[in-house]
Design a protein around this motif. Structure first.
Motif, PDB file in Angstrom:
ATOM      1  N   SER A  37       0.868  -1.181   0.000  1.00  0.00           N
ATOM      2  CA  SER A  37       0.000   0.000   0.000  1.00  0.00           C
ATOM      3  C   SER A  37       0.904   1.230   0.000  1.00  0.00           C
ATOM      4  N   ILE A  38       0.966   1.894  -1.145  1.00  0.00           N
ATOM      5  CA  ILE A  38       1.899   3.001  -1.328  1.00  0.00           C
ATOM      6  C   ILE A  38       1.175   4.164  -2.000  1.00  0.00           C
ATOM      7  N   GLY A  39       1.561   5.378  -1.672  1.00  0.00           N
ATOM      8  CA  GLY A  39       0.838   6.488  -2.278  1.00  0.00           C
ATOM      9  C   GLY A  39       1.454   7.836  -2.057  1.00  0.00           C
ATOM     10  N   ILE A  40       0.619   8.852  -2.269  1.00  0.00           N
ATOM     11  CA  ILE A  40       1.056  10.239  -2.263  1.00  0.00           C
ATOM     12  C   ILE A  40       0.132  11.052  -1.380  1.00  0.00           C
ATOM     13  N   VAL A  41       0.740  11.900  -0.551  1.00  0.00           N
ATOM     14  CA  VAL A  41       0.000  12.860   0.261  1.00  0.00           C
ATOM     15  C   VAL A  41       0.464  14.252  -0.152  1.00  0.00           C
ATOM     16  N   THR A  42      -0.468  15.094  -0.579  1.00  0.00           N
ATOM     17  CA  THR A  42      -0.146  16.467  -0.946  1.00  0.00           C
ATOM     18  C   THR A  42      -1.003  17.420  -0.127  1.00  0.00           C
ATOM     19  N   LYS A  43      -0.446  18.620   0.121  1.00  0.00           N
ATOM     20  CA  LYS A  43      -1.154  19.617   0.922  1.00  0.00           C
ATOM     21  C   LYS A  43      -1.028  20.985   0.264  1.00  0.00           C
ATOM     22  N   LEU A  56      -0.386  14.684 -10.579  1.00  0.00           N
ATOM     23  CA  LEU A  56       0.875  14.692 -11.320  1.00  0.00           C
ATOM     24  C   LEU A  56       1.859  13.673 -10.745  1.00  0.00           C
ATOM     25  N   ILE A  57       1.966  13.646  -9.417  1.00  0.00           N
ATOM     26  CA  ILE A  57       2.888  12.707  -8.786  1.00  0.00           C
ATOM     27  C   ILE A  57       2.388  11.269  -8.954  1.00  0.00           C
ATOM     28  N   SER A  58       1.081  11.077  -8.886  1.00  0.00           N
ATOM     29  CA  SER A  58       0.511   9.738  -9.080  1.00  0.00           C
ATOM     30  C   SER A  58       0.843   9.202 -10.460  1.00  0.00           C
ATOM     31  N   SER A  59       0.799  10.068 -11.456  1.00  0.00           N
ATOM     32  CA  SER A  59       1.134   9.647 -12.824  1.00  0.00           C
ATOM     33  C   SER A  59       2.574   9.170 -12.900  1.00  0.00           C
ATOM     34  N   LYS A  60       3.480   9.889 -12.221  1.00  0.00           N
ATOM     35  CA  LYS A  60       4.885   9.481 -12.201  1.00  0.00           C
ATOM     36  C   LYS A  60       5.064   8.160 -11.448  1.00  0.00           C
ATOM     37  N   LEU A  61       4.322   8.009 -10.362  1.00  0.00           N
ATOM     38  CA  LEU A  61       4.383   6.770  -9.587  1.00  0.00           C
ATOM     39  C   LEU A  61       3.919   5.586 -10.423  1.00  0.00           C
ATOM     40  N   LEU A  62       2.803   5.751 -11.112  1.00  0.00           N
ATOM     41  CA  LEU A  62       2.265   4.668 -11.934  1.00  0.00           C
ATOM     42  C   LEU A  62       3.223   4.305 -13.061  1.00  0.00           C
ATOM     43  N   LEU A  63       3.883   5.298 -13.634  1.00  0.00           N
ATOM     44  CA  LEU A  63       4.868   5.042 -14.686  1.00  0.00           C
ATOM     45  C   LEU A  63       6.046   4.255 -14.124  1.00  0.00           C
ATOM     46  N   SER A  64       6.481   4.613 -12.917  1.00  0.00           N
ATOM     47  CA  SER A  64       7.576   3.895 -12.274  1.00  0.00           C
ATOM     48  C   SER A  64       7.213   2.427 -12.052  1.00  0.00           C
ATOM     49  N   LEU A  65       6.001   2.190 -11.581  1.00  0.00           N
ATOM     50  CA  LEU A  65       5.560   0.813 -11.360  1.00  0.00           C
ATOM     51  C   LEU A  65       5.502   0.037 -12.669  1.00  0.00           C
ATOM     52  N   GLU A  66       5.012   0.686 -13.718  1.00  0.00           N
ATOM     53  CA  GLU A  66       4.931   0.040 -15.030  1.00  0.00           C
ATOM     54  C   GLU A  66       6.331  -0.305 -15.547  1.00  0.00           C
ATOM     55  N   ASN A 127       5.339   9.291  -1.086  1.00  0.00           N
ATOM     56  CA  ASN A 127       5.842   9.725   0.221  1.00  0.00           C
ATOM     57  C   ASN A 127       5.155   9.042   1.395  1.00  0.00           C
ATOM     58  N   THR A 128       4.418   7.976   1.115  1.00  0.00           N
ATOM     59  CA  THR A 128       3.858   7.182   2.205  1.00  0.00           C
ATOM     60  C   THR A 128       3.749   5.731   1.770  1.00  0.00           C
ATOM     61  N   VAL A 129       4.198   4.828   2.639  1.00  0.00           N
ATOM     62  CA  VAL A 129       3.998   3.388   2.462  1.00  0.00           C
ATOM     63  C   VAL A 129       3.264   2.911   3.699  1.00  0.00           C
ATOM     64  N   GLU A 130       1.994   2.589   3.541  1.00  0.00           N
ATOM     65  CA  GLU A 130       1.177   2.255   4.712  1.00  0.00           C
ATOM     66  C   GLU A 130       1.432   0.848   5.225  1.00  0.00           C
ATOM     67  N   SER A 131       1.682  -0.079   4.305  1.00  0.00           N
ATOM     68  CA  SER A 131       1.934  -1.452   4.752  1.00  0.00           C
ATOM     69  C   SER A 131       2.509  -2.274   3.617  1.00  0.00           C
ATOM     70  N   ILE A 132       3.185  -3.362   4.013  1.00  0.00           N
ATOM     71  CA  ILE A 132       3.603  -4.392   3.067  1.00  0.00           C
ATOM     72  C   ILE A 132       3.123  -5.721   3.634  1.00  0.00           C
ATOM     73  N   PHE A 192      10.512   3.132   7.087  1.00  0.00           N
ATOM     74  CA  PHE A 192      11.653   3.074   6.199  1.00  0.00           C
ATOM     75  C   PHE A 192      11.530   3.995   4.994  1.00  0.00           C
ATOM     76  N   VAL A 193      10.451   4.751   4.875  1.00  0.00           N
ATOM     77  CA  VAL A 193      10.231   5.563   3.683  1.00  0.00           C
ATOM     78  C   VAL A 193      11.326   6.614   3.513  1.00  0.00           C
ATOM     79  N   LYS A 194      11.713   7.273   4.614  1.00  0.00           N
ATOM     80  CA  LYS A 194      12.756   8.289   4.515  1.00  0.00           C
ATOM     81  C   LYS A 194      14.074   7.669   4.075  1.00  0.00           C
ATOM     82  N   ALA A 195      14.396   6.512   4.639  1.00  0.00           N
ATOM     83  CA  ALA A 195      15.640   5.848   4.270  1.00  0.00           C
ATOM     84  C   ALA A 195      15.631   5.431   2.809  1.00  0.00           C
ATOM     85  N   ALA A 196      14.444   5.083   2.303  1.00  0.00           N
ATOM     86  CA  ALA A 196      14.353   4.619   0.929  1.00  0.00           C
ATOM     87  C   ALA A 196      14.736   5.696  -0.065  1.00  0.00           C
ATOM     88  N   SER A 197      14.598   6.952   0.321  1.00  0.00           N
ATOM     89  CA  SER A 197      14.907   8.033  -0.592  1.00  0.00           C
ATOM     90  C   SER A 197      16.407   8.298  -0.688  1.00  0.00           C
TER      91      SER A 197
END
Length: 221
Positions: A37-43, A56-66, A127-132, A192-197
């Protein structure tokens, strides 16, 4: 009258008893699939801007997964929420803007590459990974083995109880009740999200525990 009395006593002394036992057994298997469960939080103060940034970020995320070989049918939007944000200062509540949260449920069959997939997703803007959640897509054979061993344990318990209570066990059970099987599923936290970057993410898959549990009832006399 005498014969009738002792016939009744004899019948009562041979009334079958009941021995009811519970048994379980657990076998372990390696996971062959992960659900992330991975996603984007924007404010932003403006809802439209927060939504546009998220899109916009979701589109980049989906492209990365593809690009990492994840089929489209393995990606599903599981959460899309819009939250008003408020600040509290000196007991006064003031409106601060909006938070837009979009979470994707991603099924990954190549779990040996899960670290790279997460790293690339973070680089793309996640910028968020809720669970694996690690699973094994086919535990039916393992469960059947666990079930057979659980029954052997139940039978041995019943034999022990019959011997201890001075009874003879009827080896064919009266009732066998199968409980729902349970699986212990390890999760990786969001920490681990911060470390992943900044460095490669290492994810420990662990093992999947497949448990069979039975309640077996025997007659005894």
């Amino acid at each position: 009258m005498y014969n009738s009395y002792w016939s009744q006593r004899e019948s009562q002394s041979h009334t079958p008893g009941v021995i009811k036992v519970n048994a379980e057994h657990t076998l372990y298997v390696e996971p062959n699939r992960a659900i992330v469960s991975i996603g984007i939080v924007t404010k932003d103060k403006e809802l439209a801007i927060a939504q546009r940034q998220n899109q916009l970020i979701s589109s980049k995320l989906l492209l990365s997964l593809e690009q990492n070989g994840i089929p489209k049918n393995h990606i599903q939007t599981s959460t899309y929420h819009i939250y008003p944000q408020y600040n509290f200062e000196d007991g006064v509540q003031t409106f601060a803007g909006y938070e837009v949260r979009q979470i994707f449920s991603v099924t990954i069959d190549t779990i040996d590459k899960i670290g790279k997939i997460i790293d690339d997703a973070v680089k793309a803007g996640a910028n968020t990974v809720e669970s694996i959640q690690f699973i094994n897509s086919d535990t039916s054979n393992v469960y059947q083995k666990a079930l057979a061993i659980a029954y052997k344990k139940a039978f041995q318990k019943a034999v022990t109880l019959a011997n201890a209570s001075g009874q003879k066990l009827v080896t064919q059970p009266k009732i066998i009740s199968e409980k729902t099987s349970g699986k212990e599923i390890p999760y990786a936290s969001n920490q681990f999200v911060k470390a992943a970057s900044t460095e490669g993410t290492t994810v420990q898959t662990g093992q999947i525990a497949v448990t069979a549990e039975l309640i077996v009832e025997y007659s005894a006399y």
